[in-house]
Design a protein around this motif. Structure first.
Motif, PDB file in Angstrom:
ATOM      1  N   TYR A   1       0.824  -1.202   0.000  1.00 18.06           N
ATOM      2  CA  TYR A   1       0.000   0.000   0.000  1.00 18.06           C
ATOM      3  C   TYR A   1       0.864   1.259   0.000  1.00 18.06           C
ATOM      4  CZ  TYR A   1      -3.762  -3.239   0.760  1.00 18.06           C
ATOM      5  OH  TYR A   1      -4.646  -4.279   0.612  1.00 18.06           O
ATOM      6  N   GLY A   2       2.021   1.202   0.656  1.00 20.25           N
ATOM      7  CA  GLY A   2       2.928   2.347   0.663  1.00 20.25           C
ATOM      8  C   GLY A   2       3.332   2.730  -0.747  1.00 20.25           C
ATOM      9  N   VAL A   3       3.754   1.736  -1.539  1.00 21.65           N
ATOM     10  CA  VAL A   3       4.212   2.018  -2.904  1.00 21.65           C
ATOM     11  C   VAL A   3       3.075   2.572  -3.753  1.00 21.65           C
ATOM     12  CG1 VAL A   3       5.075   0.979  -5.027  1.00 21.65           C
ATOM     13  CG2 VAL A   3       6.086   0.372  -2.860  1.00 21.65           C
TER      14      VAL A   3
ATOM     15  N   LEU B   1       6.941   9.996   0.216  1.00 17.46           N
ATOM     16  CA  LEU B   1       6.116   8.888   0.740  1.00 17.46           C
ATOM     17  C   LEU B   1       6.758   7.549   0.383  1.00 17.46           C
ATOM     18  CD1 LEU B   1       2.470  10.039  -0.048  1.00 17.46           C
ATOM     19  CD2 LEU B   1       3.539   9.827   2.199  1.00 17.46           C
ATOM     20  N   LEU B   2       7.353   7.499  -0.830  1.00 12.23           N
ATOM     21  CA  LEU B   2       8.009   6.275  -1.272  1.00 12.23           C
ATOM     22  C   LEU B   2       9.202   5.955  -0.366  1.00 12.23           C
ATOM     23  CD1 LEU B   2       7.875   4.230  -3.619  1.00 12.23           C
ATOM     24  CD2 LEU B   2       9.522   5.646  -4.816  1.00 12.23           C
ATOM     25  N   PHE B   3       9.965   6.983   0.007  1.00 16.88           N
ATOM     26  CA  PHE B   3      11.116   6.788   0.911  1.00 16.88           C
ATOM     27  C   PHE B   3      10.649   6.361   2.301  1.00 16.88           C
ATOM     28  CE2 PHE B   3      13.988  10.111  -1.352  1.00 16.88           C
ATOM     29  CZ  PHE B   3      13.998   9.296  -2.472  1.00 16.88           C
ATOM     30  N   LEU B   4       9.463   6.841   2.663  1.00 12.59           N
ATOM     31  CA  LEU B   4       8.943   6.565   4.000  1.00 12.59           C
ATOM     32  C   LEU B   4       8.550   5.095   4.150  1.00 12.59           C
ATOM     33  CD1 LEU B   4       8.667   8.684   6.180  1.00 12.59           C
ATOM     34  CD2 LEU B   4       6.239   8.837   5.676  1.00 12.59           C
ATOM     35  N   THR B   5       8.195   4.453   3.014  1.00 12.93           N
ATOM     36  CA  THR B   5       7.728   3.064   3.081  1.00 12.93           C
ATOM     37  C   THR B   5       8.764   2.112   3.698  1.00 12.93           C
ATOM     38  OG1 THR B   5       6.385   3.547   1.161  1.00 12.93           O
ATOM     39  CG2 THR B   5       6.635   1.252   1.731  1.00 12.93           C
TER      40      THR B   5
ATOM     41  N   SER C   1      11.520  -2.501  -6.041  1.00 14.89           N
ATOM     42  CA  SER C   1      11.885  -3.529  -5.062  1.00 14.89           C
ATOM     43  C   SER C   1      10.839  -3.629  -3.964  1.00 14.89           C
ATOM     44  CB  SER C   1      13.272  -3.262  -4.483  1.00 14.89           C
ATOM     45  OG  SER C   1      13.229  -2.173  -3.615  1.00 14.89           O
ATOM     46  N   SER C   2      10.317  -2.493  -3.480  1.00 15.97           N
ATOM     47  CA  SER C   2       9.282  -2.576  -2.435  1.00 15.97           C
ATOM     48  C   SER C   2       8.041  -3.250  -2.981  1.00 15.97           C
ATOM     49  CB  SER C   2       8.917  -1.185  -1.917  1.00 15.97           C
ATOM     50  OG  SER C   2      10.018  -0.559  -1.353  1.00 15.97           O
ATOM     51  N   GLY C   3       7.686  -2.913  -4.230  1.00 16.64           N
ATOM     52  CA  GLY C   3       6.497  -3.495  -4.834  1.00 16.64           C
ATOM     53  C   GLY C   3       6.591  -5.013  -4.939  1.00 16.64           C
ATOM     54  N   SER C   4       7.748  -5.521  -5.425  1.00 16.01           N
ATOM     55  CA  SER C   4       7.828  -6.974  -5.596  1.00 16.01           C
ATOM     56  C   SER C   4       8.163  -7.666  -4.282  1.00 16.01           C
ATOM     57  CB  SER C   4       8.855  -7.329  -6.666  1.00 16.01           C
ATOM     58  OG  SER C   4      10.095  -6.772  -6.359  1.00 16.01           O
ATOM     59  N   ALA C   5       8.874  -6.974  -3.375  1.00 16.54           N
ATOM     60  CA  ALA C   5       9.184  -7.581  -2.075  1.00 16.54           C
ATOM     61  C   ALA C   5       7.901  -7.895  -1.318  1.00 16.54           C
ATOM     62  CB  ALA C   5      10.083  -6.666  -1.254  1.00 16.54           C
ATOM     63  N   ALA C   6       6.888  -7.035  -1.495  1.00 15.13           N
ATOM     64  CA  ALA C   6       5.627  -7.212  -0.776  1.00 15.13           C
ATOM     65  C   ALA C   6       5.090  -8.628  -0.964  1.00 15.13           C
ATOM     66  CB  ALA C   6       4.607  -6.188  -1.262  1.00 15.13           C
TER      67      ALA C   6
ATOM     68  N   SER D   1      17.358 -10.280  -1.273  1.00 15.39           N
ATOM     69  CA  SER D   1      18.093  -9.164  -1.873  1.00 15.39           C
ATOM     70  C   SER D   1      17.119  -8.062  -2.284  1.00 15.39           C
ATOM     71  CB  SER D   1      18.906  -9.681  -3.069  1.00 15.39           C
ATOM     72  OG  SER D   1      18.881  -8.791  -4.133  1.00 15.39           O
ATOM     73  N   ASN D   2      15.985  -8.466  -2.872  1.00 20.31           N
ATOM     74  CA  ASN D   2      14.961  -7.526  -3.273  1.00 20.31           C
ATOM     75  C   ASN D   2      14.396  -6.765  -2.076  1.00 20.31           C
ATOM     76  OD1 ASN D   2      13.080  -6.416  -5.030  1.00 20.31           O
ATOM     77  ND2 ASN D   2      12.993  -8.349  -6.132  1.00 20.31           N
ATOM     78  N   PHE D   3      14.176  -7.514  -1.002  1.00 22.78           N
ATOM     79  CA  PHE D   3      13.631  -6.960   0.236  1.00 22.78           C
ATOM     80  C   PHE D   3      14.560  -5.885   0.802  1.00 22.78           C
ATOM     81  CE2 PHE D   3      13.534  -7.495   4.938  1.00 22.78           C
ATOM     82  CZ  PHE D   3      12.241  -7.102   5.188  1.00 22.78           C
ATOM     83  N   MET D   4      15.883  -6.126   0.682  1.00 22.25           N
ATOM     84  CA  MET D   4      16.859  -5.202   1.266  1.00 22.25           C
ATOM     85  C   MET D   4      17.045  -3.932   0.443  1.00 22.25           C
ATOM     86  SD  MET D   4      19.696  -8.017   2.076  1.00 22.25           S
ATOM     87  CE  MET D   4      20.921  -6.786   2.398  1.00 22.25           C
ATOM     88  N   MET D   5      16.739  -4.006  -0.853  1.00 24.20           N
ATOM     89  CA  MET D   5      17.030  -2.875  -1.737  1.00 24.20           C
ATOM     90  C   MET D   5      16.343  -1.592  -1.303  1.00 24.20           C
ATOM     91  SD  MET D   5      17.093  -4.245  -5.563  1.00 24.20           S
ATOM     92  CE  MET D   5      18.126  -5.639  -5.913  1.00 24.20           C
ATOM     93  N   GLY D   6      15.085  -1.689  -0.870  1.00 22.69           N
ATOM     94  CA  GLY D   6      14.347  -0.499  -0.488  1.00 22.69           C
ATOM     95  C   GLY D   6      15.047   0.283   0.612  1.00 22.69           C
TER      96      GLY D   6
END
Lengths: 129, 277
Positions: free
Chosen positions: A21-23, A84-88, B59-64, B201-206
């Motif tokens: 949801y953050g992204v 907001l993206l950095f905050l996620t 990375s955050s999108g796919s890590a989810a 690795s993906n999880f850590m990228m964010g």
């Protein structure tokens, strides 16, 4: 052991949702800002060939961005989305810290706190004082 | 070029970058940088700023998804993030003093290395015995498969940790996710199963990218008008690429794209060396 596993599973679900949801929220805000920006500036010329180094503290930057976004300035709304993206991921770490505290896994509470400290270091030392 | 033309070209280019990045496993950010600098004449500082923002989004999108499935080893990720964030902060501070030609040449070589590495055949590891340090840090874990969870061990924690520091530094210096180096650290050095190492690795990228992005932000590398089409384009392209990957294993496509990417990288090295970038 069984309740431990259950808790790990809950944490996975919460962190997964937080990231997702953050992204999406961040992107929706940035896309909205982008449309407003394009609408107001479409015929202007771009000049990104030369880099102008800035030196703004993040606190001043957030303040400027919020003020600009309140006046419906497109580029400030995009920047708000980016913030907001950095905050996620930062929220993700803070949540991990709480989760490790609840699990009483103090080794990982320390490790998480160290990562937070490094990020804080980059916030405070990323600009000249 | 007007803002409208620039935005549309960038959006299209970012879509292609995200698509190729997800098919090759290199990530879209690493491909958008040559496009911005060599093709559109954007300064490399703005290019790495925009690429890093797109790294955080993809990375955050796919890590989810992976975190929810329980494949990601969150303890391992958290522990190695000490190394990657520290490296990233160092890299970002270095980026602000290093000459742009140096950044361009280093970027070119990193891109060639990553492209060649993406073609290498991956061997699956699964060690049963873990080193004492790995046990003390509670790194060994399990990952779910259709036939029940599989346990795996971890070795050479210090070696993997150091390699992660290097990966973080390159990420902060060049605005890339440096997934290739992270996977080397976990796969080849720590002997973690491939599925776990890629998702972790993906999880850590964010988090790694955010540590350097905060510095980029304060130094003015992050130009909203460039970031917006880049982030949206890369994400759309990456999602399309992921759908294609599920349907086929495009081995020939990967070789084809790797050759193109190496061409782009050589172009950047040349332009950096003669001082055009």
């Amino acid at each position: 052991m069984q309740s431990d596993k259950l808790r790990d599973r809950d944490i996975q679900l919460i962190i997964g949702n937080l990231l997702r949801y953050g992204v999406w929220t961040a992107l929706a805000v940035a896309a909205l800002g982008g449309l407003i920006y394009l609408f107001n500036h479409e015929q202007e010329l771009v000049h990104y060939g030369n880099f102008v180094e800035k030196d703004v503290s993040i606190f001043a930057l957030v303040e400027q961005t919020l003020k600009g976004a309140a006046r419906v300035k497109g580029d400030d709304i995009i920047l708000l989305g980016i913030l907001l993206l950095f905050l996620t991921p930062i929220l993700r770490i803070l949540f991990s810290l709480i989760a490790f505290l609840l699990e009483k896994d103090f080794l990982y509470v320390g490790i998480t706190a160290l990562v937070i400290a490094i990020i804080c270091f980059s916030v405070f030392f990323g600009f000249a004082h | 070029m007007t803002v409208l033309t620039f935005t549309l070209i960038l959006l299209l280019g970012a879509c292609c970058a995200g698509f190729v990045g997800s098919l090759t496993g290199l990530g879209g950010g690493v491909i958008i940088i040559p496009l911005l600098t060599v093709v559109l004449g954007v300064d490399i500082h703005y290019a790495i700023g925009a690429a890093l923002v797109s790294v955080i989004a993809t990375s955050s999108g796919s890590a989810a998804a992976y975190v929810r499935e329980g494949i990601t080893n969150m303890r391992l990720g958290m522990f190695l993030e000490i190394a990657t964030t520290a490296g990233a902060v160092g890299g970002a501070l270095l980026a602000s003093v290093a000459p742009t030609s140096f950044i361009a040449v280093l970027f070119g070589f990193t891109l060639i290395f990553s492209a060649l590495n993406s073609l290498r055949k991956k061997e699956e590891h699964n060690v049963k015995n873990s080193s004492p340090l790995a046990l003390a840090l509670k790194l060994p874990s399990t990952y779910p498969t259709p036939s029940g969870p599989i346990a795996y061990g971890t070795k050479n924690v210090v070696g993997g940790f150091s390699m992660m520091g290097l990966a973080g530094m390159l990420s902060g210096l060049l605005g890339i996710g440096s997934g290739a180096f992270k996977v080397i650290a976990m796969d080849n050095i720590m002997r973690i199963p491939f599925k776990v190492s890629t998702t972790t690795s993906n999880f850590m990228m964010g988090v790694t990218a955010t540590a350097s992005a905060v510095i980029y932000l304060q130094k003015g590398y992050i130009e909203p008008d460039i970031c917006m089409p880049v982030v949206i384009g890369v994400l759309l392209g990456a999602m399309t690429g992921a759908k294609v990957l599920v349907r086929a294993n495009p081995k020939k496509l990967r070789v084809f794209f790797a050759i193109i990417i190496i061409g782009l990288a050589l172009n950047m090295i040349y332009n950096g060396a003669v001082g055009n970038i």
